[in-house]
Motif scaffolding. Structure first.
Motif, PDB file in Angstrom:
ATOM      1  N   PRO A  59      -6.390  -2.769 -11.302  1.00 20.88           N
ATOM      2  CA  PRO A  59      -7.323  -2.325 -10.258  1.00 20.88           C
ATOM      3  C   PRO A  59      -8.734  -2.090 -10.786  1.00 20.88           C
ATOM      4  O   PRO A  59      -9.714  -2.333 -10.081  1.00 20.88           O
ATOM      5  N   ALA A 108       4.149   2.156 -12.628  1.00 14.38           N
ATOM      6  CA  ALA A 108       3.581   1.179 -11.704  1.00 14.38           C
ATOM      7  C   ALA A 108       3.450   1.762 -10.299  1.00 14.38           C
ATOM      8  O   ALA A 108       2.442   1.533  -9.607  1.00 14.38           O
ATOM      9  N   VAL A 109       4.444   2.518  -9.854  1.00 17.25           N
ATOM     10  CA  VAL A 109       4.401   3.135  -8.533  1.00 17.25           C
ATOM     11  C   VAL A 109       3.263   4.150  -8.454  1.00 17.25           C
ATOM     12  O   VAL A 109       2.545   4.230  -7.450  1.00 17.25           O
ATOM     13  N   LEU A 132       0.026   2.170  -8.209  1.00 23.85           N
ATOM     14  CA  LEU A 132      -0.089   1.536  -6.898  1.00 23.85           C
ATOM     15  C   LEU A 132      -0.453   2.556  -5.827  1.00 23.85           C
ATOM     16  O   LEU A 132      -1.374   2.334  -5.025  1.00 23.85           O
ATOM     17  N   VAL A 167      -4.304   1.838  -4.511  1.00 23.34           N
ATOM     18  CA  VAL A 167      -4.203   0.654  -3.655  1.00 23.34           C
ATOM     19  C   VAL A 167      -5.486   0.420  -2.857  1.00 23.34           C
ATOM     20  O   VAL A 167      -5.864  -0.728  -2.601  1.00 23.34           O
ATOM     21  N   SER A 227      -5.698   6.771  -0.677  1.00 22.01           N
ATOM     22  CA  SER A 227      -4.776   5.758  -1.175  1.00 22.01           C
ATOM     23  C   SER A 227      -3.330   6.240  -1.071  1.00 22.01           C
ATOM     24  O   SER A 227      -2.440   5.489  -0.651  1.00 22.01           O
ATOM     25  N   THR A 259      -0.349   4.748   1.367  1.00 26.43           N
ATOM     26  CA  THR A 259       0.957   4.345   0.840  1.00 26.43           C
ATOM     27  C   THR A 259       2.089   5.021   1.604  1.00 26.43           C
ATOM     28  O   THR A 259       3.081   4.376   1.973  1.00 26.43           O
ATOM     29  N   VAL A 305       3.001  -1.636   1.622  1.00 21.73           N
ATOM     30  CA  VAL A 305       2.405  -1.367   0.307  1.00 21.73           C
ATOM     31  C   VAL A 305       3.382  -1.757  -0.798  1.00 21.73           C
ATOM     32  O   VAL A 305       2.975  -2.285  -1.842  1.00 21.73           O
ATOM     33  N   TRP A 348       3.162  -5.383  -1.131  1.00 23.33           N
ATOM     34  CA  TRP A 348       1.929  -5.726  -1.841  1.00 23.33           C
ATOM     35  C   TRP A 348       2.104  -5.508  -3.350  1.00 23.33           C
ATOM     36  O   TRP A 348       1.696  -6.347  -4.151  1.00 23.33           O
ATOM     37  N   GLY A 349       2.730  -4.398  -3.725  1.00 19.13           N
ATOM     38  CA  GLY A 349       2.978  -4.145  -5.140  1.00 19.13           C
ATOM     39  C   GLY A 349       3.845  -5.214  -5.764  1.00 19.13           C
ATOM     40  O   GLY A 349       3.613  -5.642  -6.901  1.00 19.13           O
ATOM     41  N   VAL A 406       1.754  -8.358  -6.264  1.00 17.61           N
ATOM     42  CA  VAL A 406       0.886  -8.195  -7.432  1.00 17.61           C
ATOM     43  C   VAL A 406       1.681  -8.363  -8.715  1.00 17.61           C
ATOM     44  O   VAL A 406       1.255  -9.065  -9.643  1.00 17.61           O
ATOM     45  N   THR A 414      -7.140  -7.624  -2.233  1.00 18.65           N
ATOM     46  CA  THR A 414      -7.115  -6.162  -2.233  1.00 18.65           C
ATOM     47  C   THR A 414      -8.235  -5.600  -1.372  1.00 18.65           C
ATOM     48  O   THR A 414      -8.058  -4.604  -0.661  1.00 18.65           O
TER      49      THR A 414
END
Length: 269
Positions: free
Chosen positions: A84, A182-183, A186, A190, A210, A214, A221, A224-225, A228, A254
């Motif tokens: 990001p 990662a969560v 994200l 995001v 953000s 989510t 979302v 989307w993760g 990505v 994004t």
């Protein structure tokens, strides 16, 4: 000179942008719009896109020494946590194209003049801290299962990881830990960077928006993760070169995802 405000926006007020509920079709549309941005003037993005794969190659080479081999895969996977931040210039190009402004690649560097630069830096530091935290956790997991043993080569590292009970256990716990990191990234980013470029609301308000986006749209979302994650994996083939195409498409997408998730001020009336 840019004022140093992070907790709140430029007017010192804490504003909570309105979050919109979206569907899977919005994710698809954001991807299409991102592809349109990339297709418009792809030659202008070469400079930006190569920075990410070059950095990835550098990290892989840096970790190729014997003492650092156990960190090779955590570095390659964890570098996505900085995605990001790495895509900042791409958001700016999409923003300028949306406004009908010159979207040549050199304008990606206009980010440095953003009134929200202190907030952007603050969130960037948070991402770097999470990246370092991931490496520390990965190193601790390797030590817990293999002790001080250092593999003599990459092939040996792969063999130890894939064919031994302790290697498989390390992969299980490592993937779980990586998923958690990662969560977190994200959920907290995001829309954070695109929002800060668009509106100087402050780092805390942007992260809050953000997280709310989510929680309001968990399935879109999450999809989307996944997009990505798969895109970045595919982009590493061969030798990270694919990221020169994957990164700009994801970056531009994004921006458009942000537009779908966050209601513009003029639309709130």
């Amino acid at each position: 000179m840019t004022a140093f405000h992070v907790m709140a926006g430029g007017n010192e007020a804490f504003v909570r942008p309105v979050v919109r509920k979206i569907g899977i079709s919005d994710i698809v549309d954001a991807m299409k719009l991102g592809l349109d941005d990339f297709s418009e003037k792809p030659s202008h993005y070469v400079f930006l896109c190569l920075m990410y794969p070059i950095a990835g190659i550098f990290l892989a080479m840096w970790s190729s020494g014997a003492n650092l081999l156990p960190l090779l895969f955590p570095l390659m996977s964890g570098f996505a946590l900085l995605g990001p931040l790495a895509a900042l210039g791409l958001y700016e190009i999409s923003r300028r194209r949306e406004l009908g402004l010159d979207s040549s690649w050199q304008h990606a560097l206009e980010v440095r003049h953003s009134p929200a630069l202190p907030s952007i830096i603050a969130v960037g530091i948070m991402l770097v801290a999470l990246f370092i935290g991931w490496l520390i956790v990965a190193h601790a997991l390797y030590g817990a299962f293999f002790g001080d043993t250092v593999p003599p080569s990459i092939s040996s590292l792969i063999s130890d990881t894939m064919t031994t009970p302790q290697g498989l256990a390390m992969m299980l716990w490592g993937n779980l830990a990586g998923f958690i990191f990662a969560v977190i990234v994200l959920a907290t980013t995001v829309v954070t960077f695109p929002l800060l470029l668009d509106r100087d609301v402050g780092a805390v308000a942007a992260i809050d928006a953000s997280i709310r986006a989510t929680l309001t749209n968990p399935i879109p979302v999450a999809l989307w993760g996944l997009i990505v994650a798969v895109g970045l994996v595919v982009g590493t083939i061969p030798i990270f070169a694919g990221l020169a195409v994957v990164m700009p498409i994801l970056g531009h997408s994004t921006w458009h995802l942000y537009r779908k998730l966050i209601v513009a001020p003029q639309q709130q009336q």
